[in-house]
Scaffold this motif. Sequence first.
Motif, PDB file in Angstrom:
ATOM      1  N   ARG A  73     -11.902  16.116 -10.841  1.00  0.00           N
ATOM      2  CA  ARG A  73     -12.573  17.122 -11.675  1.00  0.00           C
ATOM      3  C   ARG A  73     -12.926  16.603 -13.061  1.00  0.00           C
ATOM      4  N   GLY A  74     -12.416  15.424 -13.416  1.00  0.00           N
ATOM      5  CA  GLY A  74     -12.645  14.894 -14.753  1.00  0.00           C
ATOM      6  C   GLY A  74     -11.550  15.218 -15.729  1.00  0.00           C
ATOM      7  N   GLU A  75     -10.515  15.970 -15.298  1.00  0.00           N
ATOM      8  CA  GLU A  75      -9.388  16.257 -16.173  1.00  0.00           C
ATOM      9  C   GLU A  75      -8.539  14.997 -16.341  1.00  0.00           C
ATOM     10  N   CYS A  76      -7.861  14.890 -17.488  1.00  0.00           N
ATOM     11  CA  CYS A  76      -7.045  13.700 -17.744  1.00  0.00           C
ATOM     12  C   CYS A  76      -5.917  13.581 -16.723  1.00  0.00           C
ATOM     13  N   TRP A  77      -5.339  14.714 -16.314  1.00  0.00           N
ATOM     14  CA  TRP A  77      -4.226  14.734 -15.359  1.00  0.00           C
ATOM     15  C   TRP A  77      -4.652  14.218 -13.987  1.00  0.00           C
ATOM     16  N   ASP A  78      -5.944  14.397 -13.648  1.00  0.00           N
ATOM     17  CA  ASP A  78      -6.425  14.008 -12.316  1.00  0.00           C
ATOM     18  C   ASP A  78      -6.324  12.504 -12.087  1.00  0.00           C
ATOM     19  N   LEU A  79      -6.467  11.704 -13.134  1.00  0.00           N
ATOM     20  CA  LEU A  79      -6.458  10.248 -12.965  1.00  0.00           C
ATOM     21  C   LEU A  79      -5.103   9.776 -12.439  1.00  0.00           C
ATOM     22  N   ALA A  80      -4.018  10.292 -13.004  1.00  0.00           N
ATOM     23  CA  ALA A  80      -2.685   9.922 -12.520  1.00  0.00           C
ATOM     24  C   ALA A  80      -2.384  10.570 -11.179  1.00  0.00           C
ATOM     25  N   LEU A 125      -1.622   8.539  -7.496  1.00  0.00           N
ATOM     26  CA  LEU A 125      -0.438   8.692  -6.658  1.00  0.00           C
ATOM     27  C   LEU A 125      -0.804   9.243  -5.282  1.00  0.00           C
ATOM     28  N   ARG A 126      -1.780  10.103  -5.204  1.00  0.00           N
ATOM     29  CA  ARG A 126      -2.225  10.638  -3.910  1.00  0.00           C
ATOM     30  C   ARG A 126      -2.901   9.576  -3.057  1.00  0.00           C
ATOM     31  N   SER A 127      -3.456   8.544  -3.689  1.00  0.00           N
ATOM     32  CA  SER A 127      -4.153   7.507  -2.921  1.00  0.00           C
ATOM     33  C   SER A 127      -3.213   6.745  -1.995  1.00  0.00           C
ATOM     34  N   PHE A 128      -1.905   6.860  -2.219  1.00  0.00           N
ATOM     35  CA  PHE A 128      -0.949   6.172  -1.353  1.00  0.00           C
ATOM     36  C   PHE A 128      -0.858   6.822   0.025  1.00  0.00           C
ATOM     37  N   GLU A 129      -1.475   7.975   0.218  1.00  0.00           N
ATOM     38  CA  GLU A 129      -1.435   8.630   1.523  1.00  0.00           C
ATOM     39  C   GLU A 129      -2.088   7.784   2.604  1.00  0.00           C
ATOM     40  N   PRO A 143       6.536   3.757   1.266  1.00  0.00           N
ATOM     41  CA  PRO A 143       7.229   5.035   1.057  1.00  0.00           C
ATOM     42  C   PRO A 143       6.436   5.944   0.119  1.00  0.00           C
ATOM     43  N   LYS A 144       6.471   7.234   0.395  1.00  0.00           N
ATOM     44  CA  LYS A 144       5.732   8.193  -0.420  1.00  0.00           C
ATOM     45  C   LYS A 144       6.275   8.192  -1.848  1.00  0.00           C
ATOM     46  N   PRO A 145       5.398   8.127  -2.839  1.00  0.00           N
ATOM     47  CA  PRO A 145       5.881   8.201  -4.226  1.00  0.00           C
ATOM     48  C   PRO A 145       6.145   9.645  -4.634  1.00  0.00           C
ATOM     49  N   VAL A 146       6.881   9.806  -5.699  1.00  0.00           N
ATOM     50  CA  VAL A 146       7.056  11.138  -6.284  1.00  0.00           C
ATOM     51  C   VAL A 146       5.691  11.637  -6.737  1.00  0.00           C
ATOM     52  N   PRO A 147       5.265  12.822  -6.296  1.00  0.00           N
ATOM     53  CA  PRO A 147       3.940  13.306  -6.706  1.00  0.00           C
ATOM     54  C   PRO A 147       3.940  13.769  -8.156  1.00  0.00           C
ATOM     55  N   SER A 148       2.744  13.961  -8.681  1.00  0.00           N
ATOM     56  CA  SER A 148       2.618  14.507 -10.031  1.00  0.00           C
ATOM     57  C   SER A 148       2.958  15.996  -9.982  1.00  0.00           C
ATOM     58  N   ILE A 149       4.011  16.385 -10.690  1.00  0.00           N
ATOM     59  CA  ILE A 149       4.436  17.786 -10.758  1.00  0.00           C
ATOM     60  C   ILE A 149       4.418  18.186 -12.224  1.00  0.00           C
ATOM     61  N   ALA A 150       3.491  19.061 -12.579  1.00  0.00           N
ATOM     62  CA  ALA A 150       3.310  19.435 -13.984  1.00  0.00           C
ATOM     63  C   ALA A 150       3.085  18.161 -14.795  1.00  0.00           C
ATOM     64  N   ARG A 151       3.997  17.819 -15.699  1.00  0.00           N
ATOM     65  CA  ARG A 151       3.846  16.625 -16.529  1.00  0.00           C
ATOM     66  C   ARG A 151       4.825  15.533 -16.134  1.00  0.00           C
ATOM     67  N   ARG A 162       0.816  -1.193   0.000  1.00  0.00           N
ATOM     68  CA  ARG A 162       0.000   0.000   0.000  1.00  0.00           C
ATOM     69  C   ARG A 162       0.849   1.240   0.000  1.00  0.00           C
ATOM     70  N   PRO A 163       0.270   2.386  -0.346  1.00  0.00           N
ATOM     71  CA  PRO A 163       0.965   3.657  -0.450  1.00  0.00           C
ATOM     72  C   PRO A 163       1.011   4.524   0.805  1.00  0.00           C
ATOM     73  N   PRO A 164       1.708   5.757   0.753  1.00  0.00           N
ATOM     74  CA  PRO A 164       2.074   6.565   1.923  1.00  0.00           C
ATOM     75  C   PRO A 164       1.255   7.815   2.176  1.00  0.00           C
ATOM     76  N   PRO A 165       1.554   8.564   3.267  1.00  0.00           N
ATOM     77  CA  PRO A 165       0.830   9.788   3.587  1.00  0.00           C
ATOM     78  C   PRO A 165       1.316  10.991   2.793  1.00  0.00           C
ATOM     79  N   ARG A 166       0.551  12.068   2.824  1.00  0.00           N
ATOM     80  CA  ARG A 166       0.864  13.280   2.073  1.00  0.00           C
ATOM     81  C   ARG A 166       2.010  14.039   2.705  1.00  0.00           C
ATOM     82  N   LEU A 167       2.692  14.805   1.883  1.00  0.00           N
ATOM     83  CA  LEU A 167       3.771  15.638   2.392  1.00  0.00           C
ATOM     84  C   LEU A 167       3.210  16.667   3.368  1.00  0.00           C
ATOM     85  N   VAL A 168       3.806  16.742   4.531  1.00  0.00           N
ATOM     86  CA  VAL A 168       3.338  17.696   5.536  1.00  0.00           C
ATOM     87  C   VAL A 168       4.121  18.983   5.369  1.00  0.00           C
TER      88      VAL A 168
END
Length: 566
Positions: free
Chosen positions: A397-404, A408-412, A418-426, A146-152
């Motif tokens: 929101r239904g944007e294509c970027w939101d799916l990825a 990745l945020r679901s790992f929180e 370990p926390k994955p690298v978050p989606s930053i821009a592309r 399973r995945p990790p928590p959000r960056l504090v």
Amino acid sequence: MPTFAELRAKAAKATDAGVSKLSNTRERMTSQPSKKIDWNAEIKPKPAPPPPPVYRPPPPPSRTGSRTDSSASGVSGKSLAPPVPLRKTGSPAATSLTRSASTTSQESLAPPVPLRKTSPSAAPSLARSSSAASQASSVSPTPPPRPPPRLVNSQASSLSPSPAPSTSSLPAGPPPPIRRETRPDHASAPSQDNLRPPPPVRRQHRDEADVDRIDWANLSSEDKQVFFSWLDEFFSRHLGVPIPPRSTAGTVSHIKAPAGGHVPSVRPDTASDSITSYPPRAEHGSLAEDLAHYFSPSTHWPSAWYTSDTDLLAPPLKGNSKLAWTASWSSDGRTKTLFAGVLFCDLSMCFYSRAARFLPRPAPWDRARLLDAHETYGETVAGFAESFEGTGRACARGECWDLANEALRSFEQYDWVPKPVPSIARTHGHLLYEGRAADKARTQRGRWRGGDDRVRRGDIVEWRQARVGQGRNGWSVLGDPDHTAVIVSEMTPRATVADGLEVPPRDLGTLEVIEQSLGKPPARATYDLSNLEEGEVWIYRPVGMEAYVGSLLVPQCPEGVHAQSV
């Protein structure tokens, strides 16, 4: 004609019959006198019917010479809750997952559960009950970590250029099982006659496994000097010709490590020979190093921007949406000190306060580490995207970027991963491939990055103003200007690939993805990269933030992190 005696006998017989019938009738019709009836007698209720006989099942058939294929008692054909994920050992040990004791189904739609990582002594061993029925039933592969928590973030932060949607949009339900058969070294499906999980296979540390093997690719200058002196001595004796001692002057460029930092990688920087337009070009090797130069003593600051209580970003970062940052400040009543950490879209990181230190752009990973990252994050990301397929419900929101991003945020919610690298821009992790096409596919260029030899489930693809042919006369336009999708099927390139090798898109293969866009809920689609006519494409592998970048995103550089200085 009857005689008189016969007639007389018949008459006597008829008389006796009449008298007997009258007597019987009188006795039957006689009732009991009312004075003899007990009117106070207690009326007893009608007795209850006897209980039904207890059903006892017949004894089981003999097991000699045959095996039953029927399901065990209480085992349902539907999917049960996934088993508790096991923890990976602290050393690079292979993971061992416990499967459910009953027959499990592969119809689960929720994302899979990642593996826990702890010390070797703390790795639990979950026993599993076995029966003839469960041995004969099919057992689905077990889930991933399973995945990790959000960056504090301290006081102010920005993890992405887009607003973060509510977590209530995440699909409910248990995550789907991990598919370990996607590993190239997976021999076959798990045996149905042995439900006990295999013992974990420990991988030796590189410093232990390579004790008796020379790492020719990473010899120090001193080792090289000694090695060549041995060769000189050998050929001098063999040929009888004296060879003068060698000098390293002018042949080896020595790099001095900055204070508190480490020697930067000597791998050649390919940014100058970049194939695609992303990430943005850096002036000094990485975007983080560019920011660090702004904090050098020779740089003139026209304003005291650092005195603001709300605007904590340095001036070079203003208006830049292709980064994530976190900042805080402290004061002793007389002096106010600002601290900030910035993660750029090329995954370089900079920490600044009175001065700046930075982590350069990470180098590519080898196959073992990329494969381990896939086992940790891949199935969860792919299962998250597939859980929306066919529901008619958009992700966030239904944007294509939101799916990825949401995958990745679901790992929180998984505190042992370990926390994955978050989606930053592309950017969505470790870059595996970048390529582009132009002039209706007459011009194609691409480069493979990293040691893995294929694209796997849970990888993320980015398109920019791409046009991909579909059939004889059709095509798809992906990206206006950008488009994101989650890959849900393994893709082996048609040509041999290796880190740094030039591979045009036509030599890759067909991508099967789950994608969405505004007004179009998540759905499955396929794109043959050999039909890429225009545009650019990037493929990323989700990886651990701390393991790949070198640090989590925090305002101050953590102890033990060897950041560099300008």
